[in-house]
Motif scaffolding. Structure first.
Motif, PDB file in Angstrom:
ATOM      1  N   TRP A   1       0.818  -1.214   0.000  1.00 16.03           N
ATOM      2  CA  TRP A   1       0.000   0.000   0.000  1.00 16.03           C
ATOM      3  C   TRP A   1       0.848   1.258   0.000  1.00 16.03           C
ATOM      4  CZ3 TRP A   1      -4.475  -1.258   3.893  1.00 16.03           C
ATOM      5  CH2 TRP A   1      -5.381  -2.102   3.251  1.00 16.03           C
ATOM      6  N   ASN A   2       2.074   1.174   0.499  1.00 17.85           N
ATOM      7  CA  ASN A   2       2.985   2.323   0.513  1.00 17.85           C
ATOM      8  C   ASN A   2       4.190   2.041  -0.378  1.00 17.85           C
ATOM      9  OD1 ASN A   2       1.407   3.676   2.444  1.00 17.85           O
ATOM     10  ND2 ASN A   2       2.363   2.495   4.080  1.00 17.85           N
ATOM     11  N   ALA A   3       3.942   1.528  -1.555  1.00 18.77           N
ATOM     12  CA  ALA A   3       5.045   1.096  -2.425  1.00 18.77           C
ATOM     13  C   ALA A   3       5.971   2.244  -2.787  1.00 18.77           C
ATOM     14  CB  ALA A   3       4.482   0.455  -3.684  1.00 18.77           C
ATOM     15  N   SER A   4       5.436   3.437  -3.024  1.00 19.03           N
ATOM     16  CA  SER A   4       6.286   4.559  -3.425  1.00 19.03           C
ATOM     17  C   SER A   4       7.251   4.956  -2.311  1.00 19.03           C
ATOM     18  CB  SER A   4       5.423   5.746  -3.823  1.00 19.03           C
ATOM     19  OG  SER A   4       4.618   6.160  -2.729  1.00 19.03           O
ATOM     20  N   THR A   5       6.902   4.716  -1.079  1.00 15.98           N
ATOM     21  CA  THR A   5       7.790   5.020   0.040  1.00 15.98           C
ATOM     22  C   THR A   5       9.055   4.177  -0.026  1.00 15.98           C
ATOM     23  OG1 THR A   5       5.864   5.506   1.401  1.00 15.98           O
ATOM     24  CG2 THR A   5       7.931   5.124   2.559  1.00 15.98           C
ATOM     25  N   TYR A   6       8.924   2.945  -0.490  1.00 15.56           N
ATOM     26  CA  TYR A   6      10.066   2.032  -0.544  1.00 15.56           C
ATOM     27  C   TYR A   6      10.675   1.949  -1.940  1.00 15.56           C
ATOM     28  CZ  TYR A   6       8.290   0.856   3.990  1.00 15.56           C
ATOM     29  OH  TYR A   6       7.869   0.934   5.277  1.00 15.56           O
ATOM     30  N   LEU A   7      10.394   2.952  -2.774  1.00 14.30           N
ATOM     31  CA  LEU A   7      10.960   3.087  -4.113  1.00 14.30           C
ATOM     32  C   LEU A   7      10.617   1.911  -5.024  1.00 14.30           C
ATOM     33  CD1 LEU A   7      14.472   4.462  -3.139  1.00 14.30           C
ATOM     34  CD2 LEU A   7      12.457   5.767  -3.809  1.00 14.30           C
TER      35      LEU A   7
ATOM     36  N   ASP B   1       8.377   0.701  -8.090  1.00 21.24           N
ATOM     37  CA  ASP B   1       7.610   1.286  -9.187  1.00 21.24           C
ATOM     38  C   ASP B   1       6.194   0.715  -9.154  1.00 21.24           C
ATOM     39  OD1 ASP B   1       6.747   2.483 -11.465  1.00 21.24           O
ATOM     40  OD2 ASP B   1       7.986   1.305 -12.830  1.00 21.24           O
ATOM     41  N   THR B   2       5.215   1.574  -8.874  1.00 26.21           N
ATOM     42  CA  THR B   2       3.842   1.098  -8.715  1.00 26.21           C
ATOM     43  C   THR B   2       3.271   0.558 -10.028  1.00 26.21           C
ATOM     44  OG1 THR B   2       3.060   3.367  -8.987  1.00 26.21           O
ATOM     45  CG2 THR B   2       3.314   2.554  -6.745  1.00 26.21           C
ATOM     46  N   GLU B   3       3.708   1.083 -11.162  1.00 27.18           N
ATOM     47  CA  GLU B   3       3.218   0.551 -12.442  1.00 27.18           C
ATOM     48  C   GLU B   3       3.716  -0.876 -12.642  1.00 27.18           C
ATOM     49  OE1 GLU B   3       3.858   3.063 -15.788  1.00 27.18           O
ATOM     50  OE2 GLU B   3       3.167   4.840 -14.710  1.00 27.18           O
ATOM     51  N   PHE B   4       4.956  -1.130 -12.307  1.00 29.87           N
ATOM     52  CA  PHE B   4       5.489  -2.487 -12.403  1.00 29.87           C
ATOM     53  C   PHE B   4       4.752  -3.416 -11.447  1.00 29.87           C
ATOM     54  CE2 PHE B   4       8.250  -5.728 -10.567  1.00 29.87           C
ATOM     55  CZ  PHE B   4       8.513  -6.477 -11.700  1.00 29.87           C
ATOM     56  N   LEU B   5       4.523  -2.933 -10.226  1.00 31.15           N
ATOM     57  CA  LEU B   5       3.849  -3.752  -9.220  1.00 31.15           C
ATOM     58  C   LEU B   5       2.443  -4.116  -9.670  1.00 31.15           C
ATOM     59  CD1 LEU B   5       3.899  -4.991  -6.381  1.00 31.15           C
ATOM     60  CD2 LEU B   5       3.000  -2.828  -5.536  1.00 31.15           C
ATOM     61  N   CYS B   6       1.694  -3.157 -10.202  1.00 34.59           N
ATOM     62  CA  CYS B   6       0.336  -3.435 -10.671  1.00 34.59           C
ATOM     63  C   CYS B   6       0.358  -4.431 -11.829  1.00 34.59           C
ATOM     64  CB  CYS B   6      -0.370  -2.146 -11.082  1.00 34.59           C
ATOM     65  SG  CYS B   6      -0.743  -1.087  -9.689  1.00 34.59           S
ATOM     66  N   GLY B   7       1.288  -4.254 -12.767  1.00 37.24           N
ATOM     67  CA  GLY B   7       1.409  -5.184 -13.881  1.00 37.24           C
ATOM     68  C   GLY B   7       1.779  -6.574 -13.410  1.00 37.24           C
ATOM     69  N   PHE B   8       2.681  -6.644 -12.442  1.00 34.98           N
ATOM     70  CA  PHE B   8       3.079  -7.937 -11.891  1.00 34.98           C
ATOM     71  C   PHE B   8       1.902  -8.630 -11.225  1.00 34.98           C
ATOM     72  CE2 PHE B   8       4.509 -10.306  -8.135  1.00 34.98           C
ATOM     73  CZ  PHE B   8       5.228 -11.303  -8.772  1.00 34.98           C
ATOM     74  N   LEU B   9       1.116  -7.891 -10.441  1.00 33.43           N
ATOM     75  CA  LEU B   9      -0.027  -8.491  -9.757  1.00 33.43           C
ATOM     76  C   LEU B   9      -1.081  -8.965 -10.754  1.00 33.43           C
ATOM     77  CD1 LEU B   9      -0.389  -6.133  -6.676  1.00 33.43           C
ATOM     78  CD2 LEU B   9       0.561  -8.438  -6.754  1.00 33.43           C
TER      79      LEU B   9
END
Length: 97
Positions: A65-71, A73-81
């Motif tokens: 939920w706080n992916a940007s805090t830990y650097l 990439d939210t676009e990569f994370l969403c694509g991966f999920l």
């Protein structure tokens, strides 16, 4: 290994004394099944499940939920999920067989 001959005779491979929550515990480890198993046997499966679920929930809240805090990439994370969700039914079915 225990030094006591009576424990070695029972097949005990490891033993320890512990204090937890005001009680004294003496767990014993058997390498093979003991000759006599008590009818009241306690399995720690609910404790394991709750630890795993609470740990995964904490991981989700802190990192996903706080992916940007830990650097991350939210676009990569969403694509991966999305890709993971597409493959999960196949993985689950192949493991059931």
């Amino acid at each position: 290994k225990p030094n006591s001959p009576d424990l070695l005779e029972k097949g005990v491979d490891g033993a320890m004394w512990a204090v937890h929550g005001g009680g004294f515990y003496n767990p014993q480890k058997y390498m093979v099944a003991p000759k006599k198993i008590h009818t009241k046997l306690h399995w720690f499966y609910w404790e394991s499940y709750s630890s795993w679920l609470s740990g995964f929930a904490l991981f989700t809240v802190l990192y996903l939920w706080n992916a940007s805090t830990y650097l991350i990439d939210t676009e990569f994370l969403c694509g991966f999920l999305v890709r993971l969700r597409r493959h999960l039914p196949r993985i689950w079915i192949s493991q059931k067989r």
